[in-house]
Structures are given as structure tokens and as C-alpha cells.
Design a protein around this motif. Structure first.
Motif, PDB file in Angstrom:
ATOM      1  N   GLN A   1       0.660  -0.762  -0.009  1.00 41.47           N
ATOM      2  CA  GLN A   1       0.490   0.415   0.226  1.00 41.47           C
ATOM      3  C   GLN A   1       0.790   1.464   0.103  1.00 41.47           C
ATOM      4  OE1 GLN A   1      -2.860  -0.057   3.738  1.00 41.47           O
ATOM      5  NE2 GLN A   1      -2.756   2.409   2.307  1.00 41.47           N
ATOM      6  N   CYS A   2       1.857   1.391   0.853  1.00 41.78           N
ATOM      7  CA  CYS A   2       3.093   2.502   1.124  1.00 41.78           C
ATOM      8  C   CYS A   2       3.524   2.975  -0.336  1.00 41.78           C
ATOM      9  CB  CYS A   2       3.940   1.982   2.323  1.00 41.78           C
ATOM     10  SG  CYS A   2       2.402   2.049   3.650  1.00 41.78           S
ATOM     11  N   GLU A   3       3.775   1.465  -1.387  1.00 39.94           N
ATOM     12  CA  GLU A   3       4.937   1.441  -1.982  1.00 39.94           C
ATOM     13  C   GLU A   3       4.236   2.617  -2.698  1.00 39.94           C
ATOM     14  OE1 GLU A   3       6.764  -1.742  -3.601  1.00 39.94           O
ATOM     15  OE2 GLU A   3       8.006  -2.396  -1.773  1.00 39.94           O
ATOM     16  N   SER A   4       2.514   1.871  -2.910  1.00 42.67           N
ATOM     17  CA  SER A   4       1.803   2.453  -4.789  1.00 42.67           C
ATOM     18  C   SER A   4       1.036   3.776  -4.035  1.00 42.67           C
ATOM     19  CB  SER A   4       0.246   1.475  -4.289  1.00 42.67           C
ATOM     20  OG  SER A   4      -0.609   1.965  -3.154  1.00 42.67           O
ATOM     21  N   GLN A   5       1.768   4.296  -2.965  1.00 47.85           N
ATOM     22  CA  GLN A   5       1.381   5.816  -2.632  1.00 47.85           C
ATOM     23  C   GLN A   5       2.414   6.476  -2.781  1.00 47.85           C
ATOM     24  OE1 GLN A   5      -1.101   6.045   0.911  1.00 47.85           O
ATOM     25  NE2 GLN A   5      -2.063   4.864   0.137  1.00 47.85           N
ATOM     26  N   GLU A   6       4.179   6.268  -3.175  1.00 44.86           N
ATOM     27  CA  GLU A   6       4.686   6.512  -3.164  1.00 44.86           C
ATOM     28  C   GLU A   6       5.104   6.546  -2.209  1.00 44.86           C
ATOM     29  OE1 GLU A   6       6.778   7.063  -5.827  1.00 44.86           O
ATOM     30  OE2 GLU A   6       5.068   5.794  -7.074  1.00 44.86           O
TER      31      GLU A   6
ATOM     32  N   PRO B   1       7.885   5.289   0.278  1.00 43.35           N
ATOM     33  CA  PRO B   1       9.275   4.668   0.723  1.00 43.35           C
ATOM     34  C   PRO B   1       9.337   4.285   2.405  1.00 43.35           C
ATOM     35  CG  PRO B   1       9.498   6.453  -0.669  1.00 43.35           C
ATOM     36  CD  PRO B   1       8.822   7.077  -0.664  1.00 43.35           C
ATOM     37  N   GLN B   2       9.479   5.112   2.787  1.00 41.67           N
ATOM     38  CA  GLN B   2      10.443   5.477   3.955  1.00 41.67           C
ATOM     39  C   GLN B   2       9.361   3.920   4.536  1.00 41.67           C
ATOM     40  OE1 GLN B   2      11.542   9.779   5.053  1.00 41.67           O
ATOM     41  NE2 GLN B   2      13.011   8.543   6.425  1.00 41.67           N
ATOM     42  N   TYR B   3       7.661   4.331   4.747  1.00 43.64           N
ATOM     43  CA  TYR B   3       7.025   3.892   5.882  1.00 43.64           C
ATOM     44  C   TYR B   3       6.530   2.271   4.457  1.00 43.64           C
ATOM     45  CZ  TYR B   3       4.774   8.454   7.847  1.00 43.64           C
ATOM     46  OH  TYR B   3       4.516   8.784   8.273  1.00 43.64           O
ATOM     47  N   ALA B   4       7.073   2.171   3.506  1.00 48.95           N
ATOM     48  CA  ALA B   4       6.667   0.936   3.450  1.00 48.95           C
ATOM     49  C   ALA B   4       8.537   0.097   3.198  1.00 48.95           C
ATOM     50  CB  ALA B   4       6.868   1.450   0.991  1.00 48.95           C
ATOM     51  N   ALA B   5       9.276   0.843   3.908  1.00 51.74           N
ATOM     52  CA  ALA B   5      10.533   0.098   4.138  1.00 51.74           C
ATOM     53  C   ALA B   5      10.244  -0.527   5.517  1.00 51.74           C
ATOM     54  CB  ALA B   5      11.760   1.252   4.202  1.00 51.74           C
ATOM     55  N   LEU B   6       9.656   0.525   6.556  1.00 53.95           N
ATOM     56  CA  LEU B   6       9.993  -0.062   7.682  1.00 53.95           C
ATOM     57  C   LEU B   6       8.375  -1.063   8.437  1.00 53.95           C
ATOM     58  CD1 LEU B   6       8.655   3.334   9.623  1.00 53.95           C
ATOM     59  CD2 LEU B   6      10.993   1.663  10.019  1.00 53.95           C
ATOM     60  N   SER B   7       7.698  -1.532   7.180  1.00 58.48           N
ATOM     61  CA  SER B   7       6.327  -2.654   6.722  1.00 58.48           C
ATOM     62  C   SER B   7       7.450  -3.940   5.934  1.00 58.48           C
ATOM     63  CB  SER B   7       5.253  -1.845   5.469  1.00 58.48           C
ATOM     64  OG  SER B   7       4.905  -0.885   6.005  1.00 58.48           O
ATOM     65  N   TRP B   8       7.848  -3.802   5.391  1.00 63.52           N
ATOM     66  CA  TRP B   8       8.950  -4.652   4.737  1.00 63.52           C
ATOM     67  C   TRP B   8       9.926  -5.252   6.225  1.00 63.52           C
ATOM     68  CZ3 TRP B   8       6.186  -6.805   0.820  1.00 63.52           C
ATOM     69  CH2 TRP B   8       5.958  -5.672   0.359  1.00 63.52           C
ATOM     70  N   LEU B   9       9.777  -4.206   6.110  1.00 62.90           N
ATOM     71  CA  LEU B   9      11.000  -4.472   7.694  1.00 62.90           C
ATOM     72  C   LEU B   9      10.618  -5.770   8.985  1.00 62.90           C
ATOM     73  CD1 LEU B   9      13.532  -1.900   8.702  1.00 62.90           C
ATOM     74  CD2 LEU B   9      14.469  -4.364   7.501  1.00 62.90           C
ATOM     75  N   ALA B  10       9.398  -4.991   8.751  1.00 57.34           N
ATOM     76  CA  ALA B  10       8.665  -6.117  10.033  1.00 57.34           C
ATOM     77  C   ALA B  10       7.843  -7.537   9.426  1.00 57.34           C
ATOM     78  CB  ALA B  10       7.484  -4.901  10.694  1.00 57.34           C
ATOM     79  N   ALA B  11       7.418  -6.861   8.500  1.00 52.76           N
ATOM     80  CA  ALA B  11       7.346  -8.086   7.722  1.00 52.76           C
ATOM     81  C   ALA B  11       8.139  -9.594   7.783  1.00 52.76           C
ATOM     82  CB  ALA B  11       6.207  -8.233   6.089  1.00 52.76           C
ATOM     83  N   ALA B  12       9.633  -9.289   7.297  1.00 52.69           N
ATOM     84  CA  ALA B  12      10.617  -9.710   7.962  1.00 52.69           C
ATOM     85  C   ALA B  12      11.285 -10.402   8.763  1.00 52.69           C
ATOM     86  CB  ALA B  12      11.871  -9.030   6.727  1.00 52.69           C
ATOM     87  N   ARG B  13      11.043  -9.773   9.977  1.00 55.03           N
ATOM     88  CA  ARG B  13      10.857 -10.133  11.541  1.00 55.03           C
ATOM     89  C   ARG B  13       9.972 -11.157  11.722  1.00 55.03           C
ATOM     90  NH1 ARG B  13      11.861  -4.987  12.852  1.00 55.03           N
ATOM     91  NH2 ARG B  13       9.732  -3.747  12.842  1.00 55.03           N
ATOM     92  N   CYS B  14       8.592 -11.153  10.814  1.00 57.38           N
ATOM     93  CA  CYS B  14       7.922 -12.490  11.124  1.00 57.38           C
ATOM     94  C   CYS B  14       8.168 -13.460  10.758  1.00 57.38           C
ATOM     95  CB  CYS B  14       6.501 -11.842  10.403  1.00 57.38           C
ATOM     96  SG  CYS B  14       6.113 -10.576  11.679  1.00 57.38           S
ATOM     97  N   GLU B  15       8.533 -13.087   9.108  1.00 54.76           N
ATOM     98  CA  GLU B  15       9.176 -14.726   8.641  1.00 54.76           C
ATOM     99  C   GLU B  15      10.280 -15.313   9.515  1.00 54.76           C
ATOM    100  OE1 GLU B  15       7.146 -15.926   5.570  1.00 54.76           O
ATOM    101  OE2 GLU B  15       5.939 -14.785   6.464  1.00 54.76           O
ATOM    102  N   GLY B  16      11.352 -14.486   9.699  1.00 50.15           N
ATOM    103  CA  GLY B  16      12.370 -14.545  11.089  1.00 50.15           C
ATOM    104  C   GLY B  16      11.803 -15.665  12.263  1.00 50.15           C
ATOM    105  N   THR B  17      11.190 -15.169  12.003  1.00 49.18           N
ATOM    106  CA  THR B  17      10.371 -15.742  13.443  1.00 49.18           C
ATOM    107  C   THR B  17       9.962 -17.127  13.638  1.00 49.18           C
ATOM    108  OG1 THR B  17      10.152 -13.598  14.700  1.00 49.18           O
ATOM    109  CG2 THR B  17       9.090 -15.547  15.615  1.00 49.18           C
ATOM    110  N   LEU B  18       9.209 -17.513  11.834  1.00 49.21           N
ATOM    111  CA  LEU B  18       8.324 -18.329  11.489  1.00 49.21           C
ATOM    112  C   LEU B  18       9.983 -19.403  10.851  1.00 49.21           C
ATOM    113  CD1 LEU B  18       5.087 -16.496   9.391  1.00 49.21           C
ATOM    114  CD2 LEU B  18       5.482 -18.344  11.568  1.00 49.21           C
ATOM    115  N   GLY B  19      10.503 -19.313  10.553  1.00 55.18           N
ATOM    116  CA  GLY B  19      11.084 -19.750  10.220  1.00 55.18           C
ATOM    117  C   GLY B  19      11.843 -20.127   8.680  1.00 55.18           C
ATOM    118  N   ASN B  20      10.873 -18.904   8.072  1.00 55.94           N
ATOM    119  CA  ASN B  20      11.437 -18.830   6.575  1.00 55.94           C
ATOM    120  C   ASN B  20      12.277 -18.143   5.962  1.00 55.94           C
ATOM    121  OD1 ASN B  20       8.616 -20.470   7.059  1.00 55.94           O
ATOM    122  ND2 ASN B  20       7.493 -18.706   7.022  1.00 55.94           N
TER     123      ASN B  20
END
Length: 243
Positions: A43-48, A50-69
Motif C-alpha cells: 500500500q505504501c509503495e503504491s502511494q509512493e 518509501p520510508q513507510y514501505a521500508a518499515l513495513s517490509w522490515l516488520a514482515a521480514a522479522r515475522c518471517e524470521g520468527t516463523l523460520g522462513n
């Protein structure tokens, strides 16, 4: 972006984060949170934004790391890194050169967690080096250029590309140390010290030689000059050439 839009996005981010807090007798749903953070990132990427998008992707990455993916974690980290980089580029284009380049610093740290994707990391550092040419000279620029220079040399030595597969641009990165050319413009720009240059020259020559037994001896000499991520790269390099 309006102020209200920023508040709305932050509220969404906080709402997803709150669901990850441990509840009595109930584990947080990391999968659901990852999907929500990823959707917010898109959503943040589509609205141009980038800083908000980056924070969201980082949070998603942390979740995937916790899940072992690890595959999904790496993919999200890369998306976060690219958005941090895009945010910094936009600052340059709008004339905001007085900022502390914090986006680039976060970007540098983020891509160093590419789970062994050294080829992508190398190309990314090339992109950063090129983008930094547009920033006025200062201590922060020199520091970032120096970090990129060290990382590119280490990554090249780790990857050991054949002469047929390496570009002339990457060849020149190593040649300055092979031929002891401390007058190279890239070294002047990053203000590499004489001692660090000699260490870089030594490690390049050792890795290009038949006998790499002296590699371990200079490893500790590098320590005062390196970040945590660079030390990890150096350890990897040493294991490859002198297991």
C-alpha cells in the motif's frame, strides 16, 4: 503525503504490531502479522511512500524470521532495503542534502542480512556508490563510500568471479590494490587511511596467491577498521581461503 495520511499509516502499523504482543495462554499469530505488514508495505509503495514501505517490509521480514522462513525473510529484507534507498534518493532530488543519510545507513545494514546472496549485495553496493556521487563531500559521505569500498572488495574475494564473468568496473576495484594505486579517485573520495590501504592490498594479494596461510595473521589487524557486518564478511572470506 498529508499529515493525516502519515498518522493513518502509523496507526495501521501500530495495530498490527499490537497483535504480536504475547497474550495469556495464546501465541501471537506471526503468519497473519506478516501478511498484514506485507499488505501495508505494498500500500505504501503504491502511494509512493518509501520510508513507510521500508518499515513495513522490515516488520514482515522479522515475522518471517520468527516463523523460520529464510526465503521470505530475505525477500522482504531486500524490498525494505530498496525502499530505504529510494527514500534517500528522493531526499537528494528534493535538495534535502543536509539530512544525516540515515536511510542509507539503515539500507547498508539491511542488505548485509542477504542470507548469503553476495551477488545481489555486490551490485547493491555498486548502486549506492554511484548514488553517493550526487551528495556534497562530507564526513558522512566519505564514511559511506569507505564502507561500500571495503564491502565490495570482500564480496569480490568471496565470490571469486572468473576473468570472463567479471565486468571491467569490478576488475578496477581489485586492480587498485594489486598495483598499489593509492592515487585512485575512489580511494581519495572515501579518504582511506594508509594503514587500511596496506591491509586491503595485503588481503587482495594473499587471496590471489597460491599460499594463503598468512590470511589469518592479518585478520586481527583489520578489526579496528571494520563494522560488525564487515567482520562477518571477513570471517567468511577467511574460511573460504584458509579453512
Amino acid at each position: 503525503m498529508t499529515e493525516s495520511t502519515g498518522f493513518e499509516l502509523l496507526d495501521q502499523y501500530r495495530s498490527i504490531t499490537s497483535k504480536l504482543k504475547k497474550r495469556f495462554l495464546r501465541k501471537p499469530n506471526e503468519t497473519e502479522a506478516s501478511e498484514s505488514f506485507a499488505a501495508l508495505g505494498q500500500q505504501c509503495e503504491s502511494q509512493e511512500l518509501p520510508q513507510y514501505a521500508a518499515l513495513s517490509w522490515l516488520a514482515a521480514a522479522r515475522c518471517e524470521g520468527t516463523l523460520g522462513n529464510p526465503v521470505s525473510e530475505t525477500a522482504y529484507l531486500l524490498r525494505a532495503a530498496r525502499q530505504f534507498f529510494k527514500a534517500e534518493q528522493e531526499d537528494f532530488l528534493t535538495g534535502c542534502t543536509c539530512v544525516s543519510t540515515e536511510n542509507l545507513e539503515v539500507y547498508l545494514v539491511t542488505i548485509m542480512h542477504l542470507k548469503g546472496d553476495y551477488v545481489s549485495a555486490l551490485h547493491t553496493y555498486q548502486e549506492i556508490t554511484k548514488a553517493l556521487q550526487n551528495i556534497p563531500t562530507g564526513s558522512q559521505k566519505c564514511g559511506l563510500l569507505l564502507e561500500c569500498e571495503i564491502n565490495m572488495v570482500f564480496l569480490l574475494l568471496i565470490l571469486r568471479p572468473s576473468p570472463q564473468k567479471i565486468s571491467s568496473e569490478l576488475t578496477r576495484i581489485l586492480e587498485k590494490y594489486t598495483w598499489a594505486d593509492q592515487s585512485d579517485s575512489s580511494l581519495i573520495a572515501c579518504k582511506m587511511s594508509k594503514k587500511l590501504f596496506l591491509l586491503m592490498q595485503s588481503i587482495v594479494l594473499i587471496c590471489q596467491s597460491v599460499d594463503t596461510s598468512s590470511l589469518r595473521e592479518i585478520e586481527s589487524d583489520f578489526w579496528p577498521f571494520l563494522s560488525v557486518e564487515q567482520k562477518d564478511l571477513l570471517r567468511t572470506l577467511c574460511r573460504i581461503y584458509y579453512p
